[in-house]
Design a protein around this motif. Structure first.
Motif, PDB file in Angstrom:
ATOM      1  N   LEU A  29      25.670  17.302  12.892  1.00 50.50           N
ATOM      2  CA  LEU A  29      24.904  17.821  11.749  1.00 50.50           C
ATOM      3  C   LEU A  29      24.330  19.206  12.019  1.00 50.50           C
ATOM      4  O   LEU A  29      23.420  19.651  11.307  1.00 50.50           O
ATOM      5  CB  LEU A  29      23.761  16.848  11.408  1.00 50.50           C
ATOM      6  N   ALA A  30      24.857  19.896  13.038  1.00 59.37           N
ATOM      7  CA  ALA A  30      24.321  21.215  13.397  1.00 59.37           C
ATOM      8  C   ALA A  30      24.371  22.193  12.228  1.00 59.37           C
ATOM      9  O   ALA A  30      23.478  23.028  12.055  1.00 59.37           O
ATOM     10  CB  ALA A  30      25.092  21.775  14.594  1.00 59.37           C
ATOM     11  N   VAL A  31      25.417  22.096  11.422  1.00 60.38           N
ATOM     12  CA  VAL A  31      25.544  22.994  10.262  1.00 60.38           C
ATOM     13  C   VAL A  31      24.377  22.792   9.303  1.00 60.38           C
ATOM     14  O   VAL A  31      23.812  23.757   8.774  1.00 60.38           O
ATOM     15  CB  VAL A  31      26.884  22.744   9.542  1.00 60.38           C
ATOM     16  N   PHE A  32      23.968  21.548   9.070  1.00 54.25           N
ATOM     17  CA  PHE A  32      22.852  21.266   8.175  1.00 54.25           C
ATOM     18  C   PHE A  32      21.528  21.721   8.781  1.00 54.25           C
ATOM     19  O   PHE A  32      20.669  22.263   8.099  1.00 54.25           O
ATOM     20  CB  PHE A  32      22.766  19.757   7.884  1.00 54.25           C
ATOM     21  N   PHE A  33      21.368  21.486  10.090  1.00 55.34           N
ATOM     22  CA  PHE A  33      20.096  21.776  10.730  1.00 55.34           C
ATOM     23  C   PHE A  33      19.776  23.263  10.732  1.00 55.34           C
ATOM     24  O   PHE A  33      18.611  23.640  10.774  1.00 55.34           O
ATOM     25  CB  PHE A  33      20.098  21.226  12.162  1.00 55.34           C
ATOM     26  N   SER A  34      20.810  24.111  10.694  1.00 55.97           N
ATOM     27  CA  SER A  34      20.557  25.548  10.671  1.00 55.97           C
ATOM     28  C   SER A  34      19.788  25.948   9.414  1.00 55.97           C
ATOM     29  O   SER A  34      19.008  26.896   9.433  1.00 55.97           O
ATOM     30  CB  SER A  34      21.878  26.319  10.751  1.00 55.97           C
ATOM     31  N   GLY A  35      19.990  25.221   8.324  1.00 56.46           N
ATOM     32  CA  GLY A  35      19.276  25.515   7.084  1.00 56.46           C
ATOM     33  C   GLY A  35      17.989  24.738   6.914  1.00 56.46           C
ATOM     34  O   GLY A  35      17.143  25.111   6.103  1.00 56.46           O
ATOM     35  N   LEU A  36      17.817  23.659   7.689  1.00 54.72           N
ATOM     36  CA  LEU A  36      16.649  22.803   7.542  1.00 54.72           C
ATOM     37  C   LEU A  36      15.490  23.183   8.464  1.00 54.72           C
ATOM     38  O   LEU A  36      14.328  23.096   8.082  1.00 54.72           O
ATOM     39  CB  LEU A  36      17.031  21.346   7.816  1.00 54.72           C
ATOM     40  N   PHE A  37      15.824  23.597   9.690  1.00 55.23           N
ATOM     41  CA  PHE A  37      14.787  23.762  10.706  1.00 55.23           C
ATOM     42  C   PHE A  37      14.625  25.196  11.208  1.00 55.23           C
ATOM     43  O   PHE A  37      13.843  25.433  12.130  1.00 55.23           O
ATOM     44  CB  PHE A  37      15.081  22.840  11.897  1.00 55.23           C
ATOM     45  N   PHE A  38      15.359  26.146  10.613  1.00 55.13           N
ATOM     46  CA  PHE A  38      15.266  27.529  11.070  1.00 55.13           C
ATOM     47  C   PHE A  38      15.044  28.454   9.881  1.00 55.13           C
ATOM     48  O   PHE A  38      15.399  28.117   8.746  1.00 55.13           O
ATOM     49  CB  PHE A  38      16.544  27.914  11.829  1.00 55.13           C
ATOM     50  N   PRO A  39      14.448  29.641  10.134  1.00 52.04           N
ATOM     51  CA  PRO A  39      14.148  30.565   9.031  1.00 52.04           C
ATOM     52  C   PRO A  39      15.398  30.971   8.267  1.00 52.04           C
ATOM     53  O   PRO A  39      16.477  31.127   8.849  1.00 52.04           O
ATOM     54  CB  PRO A  39      13.525  31.778   9.750  1.00 52.04           C
ATOM     55  N   LYS A  40      15.242  31.158   6.971  1.00 55.16           N
ATOM     56  CA  LYS A  40      16.362  31.562   6.131  1.00 55.16           C
ATOM     57  C   LYS A  40      16.481  33.086   6.148  1.00 55.16           C
ATOM     58  O   LYS A  40      15.563  33.795   6.526  1.00 55.16           O
ATOM     59  CB  LYS A  40      16.164  31.062   4.701  1.00 55.16           C
ATOM     60  N   GLY A  41      17.645  33.583   5.742  1.00 48.50           N
ATOM     61  CA  GLY A  41      17.839  35.023   5.655  1.00 48.50           C
ATOM     62  C   GLY A  41      19.022  35.521   6.455  1.00 48.50           C
ATOM     63  O   GLY A  41      19.642  36.523   6.096  1.00 48.50           O
ATOM     64  N   ASN A  42      19.332  34.840   7.556  1.00 47.91           N
ATOM     65  CA  ASN A  42      20.487  35.236   8.367  1.00 47.91           C
ATOM     66  C   ASN A  42      21.217  33.958   8.763  1.00 47.91           C
ATOM     67  O   ASN A  42      20.843  33.293   9.728  1.00 47.91           O
ATOM     68  CB  ASN A  42      20.032  36.019   9.604  1.00 47.91           C
ATOM     69  N   ASP A  43      22.230  33.614   8.005  1.00 45.71           N
ATOM     70  CA  ASP A  43      22.915  32.335   8.201  1.00 45.71           C
ATOM     71  C   ASP A  43      23.578  32.236   9.579  1.00 45.71           C
ATOM     72  O   ASP A  43      23.551  31.187  10.210  1.00 45.71           O
ATOM     73  CB  ASP A  43      23.973  32.129   7.107  1.00 45.71           C
TER      74      ASP A  43
END
Length: 511
Positions: A29-43
């Motif tokens: 689920l690493a792809v999902f966690f990048s949007g859930l637990f880290f700041p947005k703006g730089n994917d």
């Protein structure tokens, strides 16, 4: 196989399957966690940070190996890996209860990383205990066969995690899964934890450990005896560089990196990627037993090192084949309309362009020119400067697909290639538990075998997705990430060939 042996193997293996299930959930689920637990703006940065957090669990595995290995050599095998599974299960369940970055800000990734560290510490003590426990119940001529059942657990745990995630995503729908449904697979760990603890409570202590204890031959300082005495330290280093490092990168290339490649580079929809990987795992998993048993006959070294050299020589052709059969439109576009970025100095606009292409999974080259203007060639088309809409149109006209077309996927061929990757895993991973157990004396076995195993897997293997993804982003070559596992596999082949000795005839009851 005697009934008592079946009980030992089943209890150890089932508990370890559940523990690997816990550990692999995050990677899946690493792809999902990048949007859930880290700041947005730089994917791209968020995705790499997510992979780094995944790697953090691997970074501490050697420390878990030292701590729990010492406990296992002092107190016993059974109670040590009973503790590890409790820590693992609770850490995983708590991930399912974590608030996201949107809820609590920077505290979210801190808490997530803390739980990943707890998982890594627990897993660092799990494998050595299970492998040692099973091997010390085995006879000389079937140690590879018996311990190979333990070796199937990582793959089965990965398959179980993919199955649960796929079921949740399909039954809940993407919006509900992204909102809250991703928590379900983690919370299920509570049920698996109860089952695992119940099973392991039924086990008796290892007979060889009890014998060492009864005659007063237990080590009083397993860490000192393992790593300060030159003969044993030499064995630890040889095991690391000649076996477990190669095994770690082969394992994570054949399973995790293959999944990342399907989803993030080839843009194959998750359900197809999960099913394709799942089928290849099901086909190849019995070969862990086959190669474990084969190593009882011809030796561990021949089987393991064959995997290293074959994998190193075939990785790039296999992944190019996966591209050709998984996303033929992308493969054709790369050949017919190669992307070349031309610039004097890669400043912000150039970096934005590279991030844009990397996110899409497109291959590109970079050329240095004297002109200060940023130029990009897409086949015969030349574009000045970077405007996303302009590039979207140009790439579409050149035949670059936004994602893979399910109707164009050659499923039999891609499953065949992925199965071959898992067969490499089976070749080296099937015999390696018996090899490590046989390499070290009983009173320091848990400690001595756990450290090289978890450095090889936790550091060399665990950071592979992050290293490979970073290399791809920097180079623009979607296959450049494979240079890392190829180099490590070749290192293990050379070191193992020159310095490792065969272990299959070693006596386990020695001190």
């Amino acid at each position: 196989m005697k009934k008592s042996d079946r009980m030992v193997i089943t209890a150890s293996s089932l508990g370890t399957v559940f523990e690997w299930y816990d550990f692999y959930l995050y990677g899946s689920l690493a792809v999902f966690f990048s949007g859930l637990f880290f700041p947005k703006g730089n994917d791209t940065a968020a995705f790499l940070a997510s992979l780094a957090t995944f790697g953090a669990g691997f970074a501490v595995r050697p420390f878990g190996a030292l701590f729990f290995g010492r406990v296992g050599d002092l107190v016993g095998r059974k109670y040590t890996f009973l503790i590890t599974i409790i820590v693992m299960g609770l850490s995983t369940a708590f991930v399912g209860l974590l608030p996201t970055y949107e809820d609590i800000g920077i505290l979210a990734p801190i808490l997530l990383t803390t739980l990943r560290l707890a998982q890594g510490l627990a897993l660092g003590g799990e494998y050595g205990g299970a492998a040692t426990y099973v091997a010390e119940h085995s006879e000389k001529n079937n140690r590879g066969y018996y311990t190979s059942w333990i070796q199937t657990t990582a793959t089965l745990g990965f398959l179980l995690s993919l199955s649960v995630i796929l079921t949740c995503r399909l039954s809940l729908g993407e919006s509900e899964f992204k909102s809250w449904g991703w928590r379900i697979p983690f919370l299920i760990s509570v049920i698996l934890l109860i089952i695992s603890v119940y099973i392991r409570l039924k086990l008796n202590e290892s007979p060889l450990f009890l014998k060492m204890k009864s005659i007063g031959k237990l080590s009083k300082s397993p860490l000192r005896d393992s790593f300060t005495k030159i003969p044993n330290l030499k064995l630890v280093l040889l095991a690391l560089f000649g076996a477990t490092a190669g095994q770690g990168v082969i394992w994570y290339t054949g399973q995790f990196y293959a999944l990342f490649f399907l989803q993030n580079t080839l843009k194959i929809d998750f359900q197809y990627a999960y099913i394709i990987i799942g089928i290849s795992l099901i086909i190849a998993t019995p070969f862990f037993i086959f190669f474990g048993r084969l190593s009882d006959r011809i030796g561990r070294k021949k089987v393991m090192l064959s995997a290293c050299i074959i994998a190193a020589l075939t990785y790039i052709p296999i992944f190019k084949g996966i591209t050709m059969f998984g996303n033929p439109a992308l493969d054709l576009a790369i050949q017919n309309a190669p992307i070349v970025i031309q610039t004097k100095n890669c400043q912000k606009e150039c970096k934005d362009l590279k991030e844009y292409l990397a996110k899409k999974g497109y291959n590109y080259d970079t050329q240095t020119i004297s002109d200060d203007v940023l130029k990009t060639k897409i086949g015969m088309t030349e574009i000045r400067n970077f405007a996303p809409q302009t590039f979207d149109n140009a790439l579409k006209q050149a035949g670059y697909p936004e994602k893979a077309n399910p109707a164009d996927i050659n499923y039999p061929m891609i499953i065949l290639l992925l199965t071959i990757l898992v067969l490499f895993v089976a070749m080296i991973y099937g015999p390696i538990a018996a090899f490590l157990v046989e390499l070290f004396p009983t009173q320091i076995r848990y400690t001595s075998m756990s450290l090289p195993y978890h450095i090889g897997n936790g550091w060399f293997g665990g950071f592979l997705p992050l290293i490979a993804a970073s290399v791809v982003v920097q180079t623009g070559n979607i296959y450049a990430g494979l240079y890392y596992p190829i180099a490590v596999a070749l290192m293990s082949f050379v070191v193992g060939t020159l310095f490792l000795k065969e272990t299959k005839d070693n006596i386990l009851d020695r001190h």
